[in-house]
Write a protein that holds these residues in place. Sequence first.
Motif, PDB file in Angstrom:
ATOM      1  N   SER A   1     -21.631  18.383  -8.462  1.00  0.00           N
ATOM      2  CA  SER A   1     -20.083  18.731  -8.648  1.00  0.00           C
ATOM      3  C   SER A   1     -19.367  19.477  -7.707  1.00  0.00           C
ATOM      4  O   SER A   1     -18.352  19.262  -7.521  1.00  0.00           O
ATOM      5  CB  SER A   1     -20.114  19.722  -9.909  1.00  0.00           C
ATOM      6  OG  SER A   1     -20.913  20.970  -9.499  1.00  0.00           O
ATOM      7  N   ASP A   2     -20.147  20.219  -6.635  1.00  0.00           N
ATOM      8  CA  ASP A   2     -19.287  20.393  -5.342  1.00  0.00           C
ATOM      9  C   ASP A   2     -18.982  19.612  -4.484  1.00  0.00           C
ATOM     10  O   ASP A   2     -18.176  19.860  -3.632  1.00  0.00           O
ATOM     11  CB  ASP A   2     -20.203  21.600  -4.789  1.00  0.00           C
ATOM     12  CG  ASP A   2     -20.673  22.683  -5.575  1.00  0.00           C
ATOM     13  OD1 ASP A   2     -19.851  23.107  -6.480  1.00  0.00           O
ATOM     14  OD2 ASP A   2     -21.552  23.640  -5.360  1.00  0.00           O
ATOM     15  N   THR A   3     -19.727  18.316  -4.558  1.00  0.00           N
ATOM     16  CA  THR A   3     -19.512  17.155  -3.556  1.00  0.00           C
ATOM     17  C   THR A   3     -18.418  16.123  -4.149  1.00  0.00           C
ATOM     18  O   THR A   3     -17.622  15.593  -3.521  1.00  0.00           O
ATOM     19  CB  THR A   3     -20.657  16.479  -3.154  1.00  0.00           C
ATOM     20  OG1 THR A   3     -21.382  17.407  -2.514  1.00  0.00           O
ATOM     21  CG2 THR A   3     -20.516  15.419  -2.424  1.00  0.00           C
ATOM     22  N   ILE A   4     -18.630  15.888  -5.499  1.00  0.00           N
ATOM     23  CA  ILE A   4     -17.866  14.720  -6.105  1.00  0.00           C
ATOM     24  C   ILE A   4     -16.876  15.163  -7.209  1.00  0.00           C
ATOM     25  O   ILE A   4     -17.374  16.009  -8.093  1.00  0.00           O
ATOM     26  CB  ILE A   4     -18.703  13.520  -6.897  1.00  0.00           C
ATOM     27  CG1 ILE A   4     -19.956  13.144  -5.881  1.00  0.00           C
ATOM     28  CG2 ILE A   4     -18.156  12.494  -7.291  1.00  0.00           C
ATOM     29  CD1 ILE A   4     -20.878  12.312  -6.242  1.00  0.00           C
ATOM     30  N   SER A   5     -15.490  14.616  -6.990  1.00  0.00           N
ATOM     31  CA  SER A   5     -14.600  15.112  -8.193  1.00  0.00           C
ATOM     32  C   SER A   5     -14.313  13.822  -8.758  1.00  0.00           C
ATOM     33  O   SER A   5     -13.891  13.166  -8.120  1.00  0.00           O
ATOM     34  CB  SER A   5     -13.329  15.749  -7.645  1.00  0.00           C
ATOM     35  OG  SER A   5     -13.799  17.056  -6.782  1.00  0.00           O
ATOM     36  N   PHE A   6     -14.650  13.743 -10.204  1.00  0.00           N
ATOM     37  CA  PHE A   6     -14.254  12.435 -10.969  1.00  0.00           C
ATOM     38  C   PHE A   6     -12.953  12.447 -11.420  1.00  0.00           C
ATOM     39  O   PHE A   6     -12.527  13.561 -12.102  1.00  0.00           O
ATOM     40  CB  PHE A   6     -15.379  12.452 -12.043  1.00  0.00           C
ATOM     41  CG  PHE A   6     -16.838  12.191 -11.351  1.00  0.00           C
ATOM     42  CD1 PHE A   6     -16.984  10.693 -10.891  1.00  0.00           C
ATOM     43  CD2 PHE A   6     -17.606  13.066 -11.458  1.00  0.00           C
ATOM     44  CE1 PHE A   6     -18.266  10.335 -10.386  1.00  0.00           C
ATOM     45  CE2 PHE A   6     -18.986  12.568 -10.918  1.00  0.00           C
ATOM     46  CZ  PHE A   6     -19.023  11.315 -10.474  1.00  0.00           C
ATOM     47  N   VAL A   7     -12.325  11.407 -11.337  1.00  0.00           N
ATOM     48  CA  VAL A   7     -11.032  11.301 -11.880  1.00  0.00           C
ATOM     49  C   VAL A   7     -11.161  10.193 -12.803  1.00  0.00           C
ATOM     50  O   VAL A   7     -11.072   8.957 -12.409  1.00  0.00           O
ATOM     51  CB  VAL A   7      -9.677  11.155 -11.112  1.00  0.00           C
ATOM     52  CG1 VAL A   7      -8.343  10.995 -11.766  1.00  0.00           C
ATOM     53  CG2 VAL A   7      -9.711  12.367  -9.952  1.00  0.00           C
ATOM     54  N   GLN A   8     -10.546  10.268 -14.238  1.00  0.00           N
ATOM     55  CA  GLN A   8     -10.643   9.178 -15.129  1.00  0.00           C
ATOM     56  C   GLN A   8      -9.208   8.982 -15.365  1.00  0.00           C
ATOM     57  O   GLN A   8      -8.186   9.471 -15.900  1.00  0.00           O
ATOM     58  CB  GLN A   8     -11.289   9.613 -16.532  1.00  0.00           C
ATOM     59  CG  GLN A   8     -11.351   8.402 -17.392  1.00  0.00           C
ATOM     60  CD  GLN A   8     -10.291   8.295 -18.302  1.00  0.00           C
ATOM     61  OE1 GLN A   8      -9.681   9.148 -19.106  1.00  0.00           O
ATOM     62  NE2 GLN A   8      -9.829   6.812 -18.174  1.00  0.00           N
ATOM     63  N   GLY A   9      -8.705   7.633 -14.986  1.00  0.00           N
ATOM     64  CA  GLY A   9      -7.300   7.064 -14.865  1.00  0.00           C
ATOM     65  C   GLY A   9      -7.102   6.026 -14.095  1.00  0.00           C
ATOM     66  O   GLY A   9      -8.177   5.500 -13.386  1.00  0.00           O
TER      67      GLY A   9
END
Length: 544
Positions: A84-92
């Motif tokens: 979670s510190d490396t990857i930011s997920f964006v649903q859209g």
Amino acid sequence: MSDPKASIRYTGAVYTPAPVAEAIVKRCSSLLGSRELRVLEPSVGDGAFLSELIGLNSPRTRITAVDIDCDVIRELKRRYHNQSDTISFVQGDFVRFAIDRKLDGDSDEEFDLIIGNPPFIRRHNFSAEMKERLKDFAAAFDYPLNQLKNTWPAFLLAATDLVSNSGVVALVLPYEVLTVDYGQKVLNHIQSEFERVEIMVSTEKAFPEIDQDAIILIAEKKSMRDPGLYVTKVPDFDELNDFDARKTEFMNGAQGGIELNSYLLPPAAVATVKSLQEKSTRVSDYLTSAPGVVSAANDFFIRKRAEVEQLGLSEYAKPILKKGSFSGSSPIFTLKEFEALAEREPCCLLHLDGDRDQLSPAAQAYIKVGEDQGIHQRYKCRKRPNWYQVPLIENENAFVFKRSHSHPRVLLNEASVHTTDTAYGLRLHEGFTARGFCFSFYTSPTMLFAEMNGRFYGGGVLELSPKEFRGLAFFYHEPTNEEFADFLQAHHEAGGQIEAVLDFGDQWLISNGYLGPDELAVIRESWRTIRAHRMRHGGRQSTA
């Protein structure tokens, strides 16, 4: 959807094989150096790139992963919960993601690497929501809406805007970036934004499960290497290390087709082809062309003869040829051939000419059937004074089909039939004949330039626009009766195999002093190479 291919058409979701993702990331790593990176994946899909991107060149790498599919994001969050510190997920939807950042003008959102495999969705499969988003995108990015004929151009254009001044864009894109007009327009734009652009074409088809092939585009905003556009063929996409990249002087106009195919040919062959183009005339020097009949509803307006008789509409029937596959291998479409075809295929155009109350009761009843089916509401029908009256295009003495599999075909219209807009009618300038043009068309130079100047789509089908057809290199010869009889015999003996037909055409070019045998040998081999490359996209045999 129960049909996987249908799902692909509407969602564009074709996931990248892991070895290909690994090779692309490795290639980008060599370009970016050891520094903290901000990475964006605009359509993360099954996450093929993610495992390769984590820790790329630096433990401080930060990744933003976008996808429209909430199930995809949910699964990836579960799989990478400890990152979670490396990857930011964006649903859209990434198109909306890009529009919002464009309008916000937030420079902090620039990325050092934008990488991935955006969806390939053709315009006729756009959802209503996608149409609206692309309309907003065109306005925000000041790009012509009519050039956004697929989803991928928006992804590439957005990536160009979001990448940093020293960044890299690496995307898997459809092969049409090289072959269709709107793809070439995007490519022109990309060249103006990046110092160096590399396009890699695989010998093997990238996505055999769909009627779509792909290339890899890697663009560097700033490059330590020679600038320009480089196109090269690689054995496959699993290995993208150093290769013999061919610089391409991409241009619109006469030599654009040569340049975009030059990576397939030896340099000496490219020089020969350019020389040929400079000394040859063009198809447009001998004729004008125009598309055939546009009915707007072929199934309604073009019926089988038996159906027309049963409906009592024979007085309104005009003979018409719908598509090239309905004709044989002869360069003459005869009345006998049409009569045989009319027994089994829809070949009768219903030309309901006049006001409704002037037509027969049977015709009025048929018009009512069309209205019950809503055909009168179709766009092209609504534009007509009488929706049911199809504008009749004059039939010409010869026509050419705009799409072909093995090779383009010019046919003499001995049967005096109309054609649909799958063909262009040919009207010869004064001093030239349809017979002479047909005789002169089947040569290696003309076939080569058809392959280079045309474009192909999924399945490897070649298409020539009117402009592309009229721009083909051409040598005209008016045959004697004996020469034309030999020409027909050559077609008959060839049985649809184009090589034997070209042997005949190339021989008269030599005999009349247009070209030498050595020059023609280079041209023929160049044609074979480029044609085989096109036809392998559809898994077709190049000898067909």
